[in-house]
Design a protein around this motif. Structure first.
Motif, mmCIF file in Angstrom:
data_model
loop_
_atom_site.group_PDB
_atom_site.id
_atom_site.type_symbol
_atom_site.label_atom_id
_atom_site.label_comp_id
_atom_site.label_asym_id
_atom_site.label_seq_id
_atom_site.Cartn_x
_atom_site.Cartn_y
_atom_site.Cartn_z
ATOM 1 N N ASP A 34 0.824 -1.214 0.000
ATOM 2 C CA ASP A 34 0.000 0.000 0.000
ATOM 3 C C ASP A 34 0.856 1.260 0.000
ATOM 4 O O ASP A 34 0.505 2.265 -0.619
ATOM 5 N N HIS A 39 -0.337 5.200 -7.420
ATOM 6 C CA HIS A 39 -1.761 5.442 -7.674
ATOM 7 C C HIS A 39 -2.000 5.520 -9.183
ATOM 8 O O HIS A 39 -1.063 5.512 -9.982
ATOM 9 N N TYR A 40 -3.262 5.607 -9.560
ATOM 10 C CA TYR A 40 -3.642 5.636 -10.972
ATOM 11 C C TYR A 40 -3.887 7.075 -11.417
ATOM 12 O O TYR A 40 -4.226 7.940 -10.594
ATOM 13 N N HIS A 42 -5.371 10.483 -12.371
ATOM 14 C CA HIS A 42 -6.686 11.072 -12.091
ATOM 15 C C HIS A 42 -7.536 11.131 -13.361
ATOM 16 O O HIS A 42 -8.766 10.997 -13.298
ATOM 17 N N ILE A 66 -6.005 0.836 -3.056
ATOM 18 C CA ILE A 66 -5.380 2.008 -3.682
ATOM 19 C C ILE A 66 -6.330 2.651 -4.688
ATOM 20 O O ILE A 66 -6.629 3.847 -4.611
ATOM 21 N N ALA A 67 -6.814 1.870 -5.666
ATOM 22 C CA ALA A 67 -7.739 2.423 -6.658
ATOM 23 C C ALA A 67 -9.084 2.750 -6.023
ATOM 24 O O ALA A 67 -9.712 3.771 -6.351
ATOM 25 N N ARG A 69 -9.853 3.861 -3.106
ATOM 26 C CA ARG A 69 -9.842 5.158 -2.424
ATOM 27 C C ARG A 69 -9.871 6.311 -3.425
ATOM 28 O O ARG A 69 -10.448 7.371 -3.146
ATOM 29 N N GLN A 70 -9.268 6.100 -4.601
ATOM 30 C CA GLN A 70 -9.333 7.147 -5.615
ATOM 31 C C GLN A 70 -10.760 7.313 -6.143
ATOM 32 O O GLN A 70 -11.209 8.433 -6.384
#
Length: 276
Positions: A34, A39-40, A42, A66-67, A69-70
């Motif tokens: 984590d 991250h991916y 935006h 991770i994704a 939460r985005q």
């Protein structure tokens, strides 16, 4: 955006979803995963959200969230499905609702979603069974959109990783030559397999490919911290892993102690037909 042409599957091509020991090994150090995994973009999240008919997202192979939460930050409600209980537990601690199961065995209990996504995880799912199940739980107009990070290691780092693996773990069951192959060439089989699975499942628009290019700089410490979370290394004995990391670290030192990694994040996206 371009659609992906159908291709015949080649019998010699690996089928990652059959390698369950590797698929369920990432929780060995969930907190490191984590902390270090990128991250991916935006723009990718925004594009998916813009195509969804509503706010409800199922994140397949959600890992530590991770994704997820985005997507939560983009005002979506997210449920994760994750086969590794250690990863799912960390996701829950970060505020992501997660259920432990493989996607193929998971029971939706009548729940419906506006998008089914998978961040660098759909290759661990049977592509036809996964797309078929996604079609059953998506609302009409819902989006199936697995996506992958495609990192391109600088040549000196890639050669160091391949050489270290050849020396330290010569019998490891992965393709060291692929480490020095252009990354998009290596991943193209995964994109094609996902698109063909969607076509075979039926009930979707023809899959599109969305690509987002970006880059990230890594220090020696940052890259060596992430490497143990990668599938090639999650099950290595500590002494073997330390030797690989030492060799790769020496190569990064020779580059000045840091490098810039180009990434392409690629989604294979298809919309559930209204009539299905």
């Amino acid at each position: 955006m371009p659609t992906l042409p159908p291709e015949e599957a080649r019998p010699s091509e690996p089928e990652p979803h059959r390698h369950r020991e590797t698929a369920e090994s990432f929780g060995t150090d969930a907190e490191r995963y984590d902390r270090t995994r990128p991250h991916y973009p935006h723009a990718l999240v925004a594009r998916i959200v813009a195509r969804m008919p509503g706010p409800d997202v199922l994140d397949v192979g959600c890992g530590t969230g991770i994704a997820a939460r985005q997507f939560q930050a983009a005002d979506c409600w997210v449920l994760g499905v994750e086969p590794d209980a250690r990863m799912a537990e960390l996701a829950r601690r970060t505020g992501v609702e997660a259920e432990v199961a493989t996607f193929e065995a998971w029971e939706p209990a009548g729940r419906k979603f506006d998008a089914v996504v998978a961040g660098t995880a759909w290759h661990w799912v049977d592509p036809v069974a996964g797309a078929t199940k996604a079609g059953r739980i998506l609302r009409p107009g819902g989006l199936l959109a697995p996506f992958w990070h495609v990192p391109q290691l600088p040549p000196d780092v890639a050669k160091a990783v391949a050489a270290a693996c050849a020396q330290v773990i010569p019998d490891a069951p992965f393709n060291r030559a692929a480490m020095t192959t252009p990354a998009l060439d290596m991943y193209r089989t995964q994109f094609t397999r996902a698109a063909n699975g969607i076509r075979q499942a039926g009930g979707f628009s023809d899959p599109e490919q969305w690509r987002f290019d970006w880059e990230r700089s890594y220090t020696r410490t940052e890259w060596l911290e992430q490497m143990p979370t990668q599938g090639a290394f999650t099950r290595l004995p500590p002494d073997k892993l330390a030797e690989v990391l030492d060799r790769v670290g020496a190569a990064i030192d020779g580059m000045g102690g840091n490098f810039t990694m180009p990434y392409a994040t690629v989604a294979v996206a298809a919309t559930r037909n209204e009539a299905t």
